[in-house]
Design an enzyme around this catalytic site. Sequence first.
Site, PDB file in Angstrom:
ATOM      1  N   LYS A   1       6.005   2.836  -8.742  1.00 30.03           N
ATOM      2  CA  LYS A   1       7.108   2.574  -9.670  1.00 30.03           C
ATOM      3  C   LYS A   1       8.269   1.890  -8.930  1.00 30.03           C
ATOM      4  O   LYS A   1       8.821   0.897  -9.403  1.00 30.03           O
ATOM      5  CB  LYS A   1       7.579   3.890 -10.334  1.00 30.03           C
ATOM      6  CG  LYS A   1       6.479   4.524 -11.191  1.00 30.03           C
ATOM      7  CD  LYS A   1       6.919   5.768 -11.916  1.00 30.03           C
ATOM      8  CE  LYS A   1       7.002   6.993 -11.039  1.00 30.03           C
ATOM      9  NZ  LYS A   1       5.702   7.482 -10.562  1.00 30.03           N
ATOM     10  N   THR A   2       8.602   2.399  -7.751  1.00 28.32           N
ATOM     11  CA  THR A   2       9.682   1.791  -6.959  1.00 28.32           C
ATOM     12  C   THR A   2       9.259   0.387  -6.511  1.00 28.32           C
ATOM     13  O   THR A   2      10.056  -0.565  -6.578  1.00 28.32           O
ATOM     14  CB  THR A   2       9.989   2.653  -5.711  1.00 28.32           C
ATOM     15  OG1 THR A   2      10.072   4.011  -6.120  1.00 28.32           O
ATOM     16  CG2 THR A   2      11.261   2.235  -5.031  1.00 28.32           C
TER      17      THR A   2
ATOM     18  N   ASP B   1      15.264   6.601  -9.886  1.00 31.77           N
ATOM     19  CA  ASP B   1      14.011   7.326  -9.734  1.00 31.77           C
ATOM     20  C   ASP B   1      14.209   8.752 -10.255  1.00 31.77           C
ATOM     21  O   ASP B   1      15.341   9.249 -10.251  1.00 31.77           O
ATOM     22  CB  ASP B   1      13.649   7.347  -8.234  1.00 31.77           C
ATOM     23  CG  ASP B   1      12.170   7.582  -8.015  1.00 31.77           C
ATOM     24  OD1 ASP B   1      11.409   7.608  -9.001  1.00 31.77           O
ATOM     25  OD2 ASP B   1      11.777   7.742  -6.846  1.00 31.77           O
TER      26      ASP B   1
ATOM     27  N   THR C   1       7.997  10.938 -13.223  1.00 33.81           N
ATOM     28  CA  THR C   1       6.630  11.470 -13.146  1.00 33.81           C
ATOM     29  C   THR C   1       6.398  12.421 -14.318  1.00 33.81           C
ATOM     30  O   THR C   1       5.286  12.869 -14.530  1.00 33.81           O
ATOM     31  CB  THR C   1       6.445  12.254 -11.834  1.00 33.81           C
ATOM     32  OG1 THR C   1       7.541  13.149 -11.685  1.00 33.81           O
ATOM     33  CG2 THR C   1       6.373  11.339 -10.638  1.00 33.81           C
TER      34      THR C   1
ATOM     35  N   ARG D   1       0.165   4.612  -1.989  1.00 33.64           N
ATOM     36  CA  ARG D   1       0.989   5.212  -0.930  1.00 33.64           C
ATOM     37  C   ARG D   1       0.129   6.034   0.031  1.00 33.64           C
ATOM     38  O   ARG D   1       0.291   5.962   1.248  1.00 33.64           O
ATOM     39  CB  ARG D   1       2.070   6.094  -1.558  1.00 33.64           C
ATOM     40  CG  ARG D   1       3.046   6.657  -0.543  1.00 33.64           C
ATOM     41  CD  ARG D   1       3.980   7.656  -1.184  1.00 33.64           C
ATOM     42  NE  ARG D   1       4.878   7.026  -2.135  1.00 33.64           N
ATOM     43  CZ  ARG D   1       5.534   7.691  -3.088  1.00 33.64           C
ATOM     44  NH1 ARG D   1       5.392   8.991  -3.217  1.00 33.64           N
ATOM     45  NH2 ARG D   1       6.342   7.061  -3.907  1.00 33.64           N
TER      46      ARG D   1
END
Length: 328
Positions: free
Chosen positions: A66-67, A111, A160, A219
């Site tokens: 997302k980032t 976030d 999330t 990640r």
Amino acid sequence: MTKKTTPIQIEEDKTLDLALRPETWDEYIGQEKVKKNVKIMIQASEKRGEAAPEHMLFYGNSGLGKTTLAYLIGRETGRSVRVTSGPAIKKTGELAAILTNLTEGDILFIDEIHRLNKVCEEIIYPVMEEFSLNLVVGNGPMARTVDLNIPRFTLIGATTQLALLSGPLRNRFGASFRLEPYNQNDIEKIIERSASLLDIKITKESIKMIASRSRFTPRVANRLLKRVRDLAQVEDQDKITPEIAEKTFSNLNIDEMGLESGDINILETLIEKFNGGPAGIGALAAASDERKDTILEIYEPYLVQIGFIRRTSRGRVLTDKAYNHLKK
Ligand code: ADE
């Protein structure tokens, strides 16, 4: 009681992460539907000559990018991206400082936006709708309101936990996009790209092995690649082979499904303390000595995805597949 942290939560080396971040739409692998719709939103806004595209919300499990996507949008549209998070903004003054420092066209990335406190959330509604910041200054009879105009910007919210976002906040985004778990093939491509950027020689088989232990998360895949590279370097090998990869996973206690000690703890707690379930999330958190959020955001999504845990109306239940895996 201090709660355990998991290896998955440990902060990564930021400089390496930055080096691996995709900089163009073509470099960004997967999430095709999201990419297509975000691009349309941006192009349409540019065609209309607007100062900034509408606000967007990205939701999906931790580590799905997302980032990364917010930075990519910034890069592709030549806009600055200011990054903050819901829990980092504690006071309205902090939120006001962030907003009044924005320049026209900026992207503000928040976030974990579901963790923004109620007061800040209410302040942000008119900012999102009318770019108007309404503050109360002073106390008691001296209190008065100040209305400030904020330059037109794009808020990108990430969460999330979509269910924890209030309706009014969610409705103020022009679009909400769900980031999907990646598949084996996409993760292999991401590892191949990262290896090439980091100048790492690696066999196809080793890429497959890392991908299948990555929880289908970029990640985690990049983190594993870096750990495998560490061992190759220490052992003076100039190429990552399946042997090196296998040895790394064994050293780090990562099994062939990508499960680590934290996941195994959850599964074993379900067996030993709940006879396989059902167990409510609060009871499972207490019995496993993990935070509820960590179970919900880190462990459970993957354990559900691979069919090891089933969520029922009475709680979490362990599946036969999980029993068979643990017996090995
Ligand atoms: N790194 C993290 N996410 C990525 C993606 N979707 N594509 C390429 N590299 C990435």
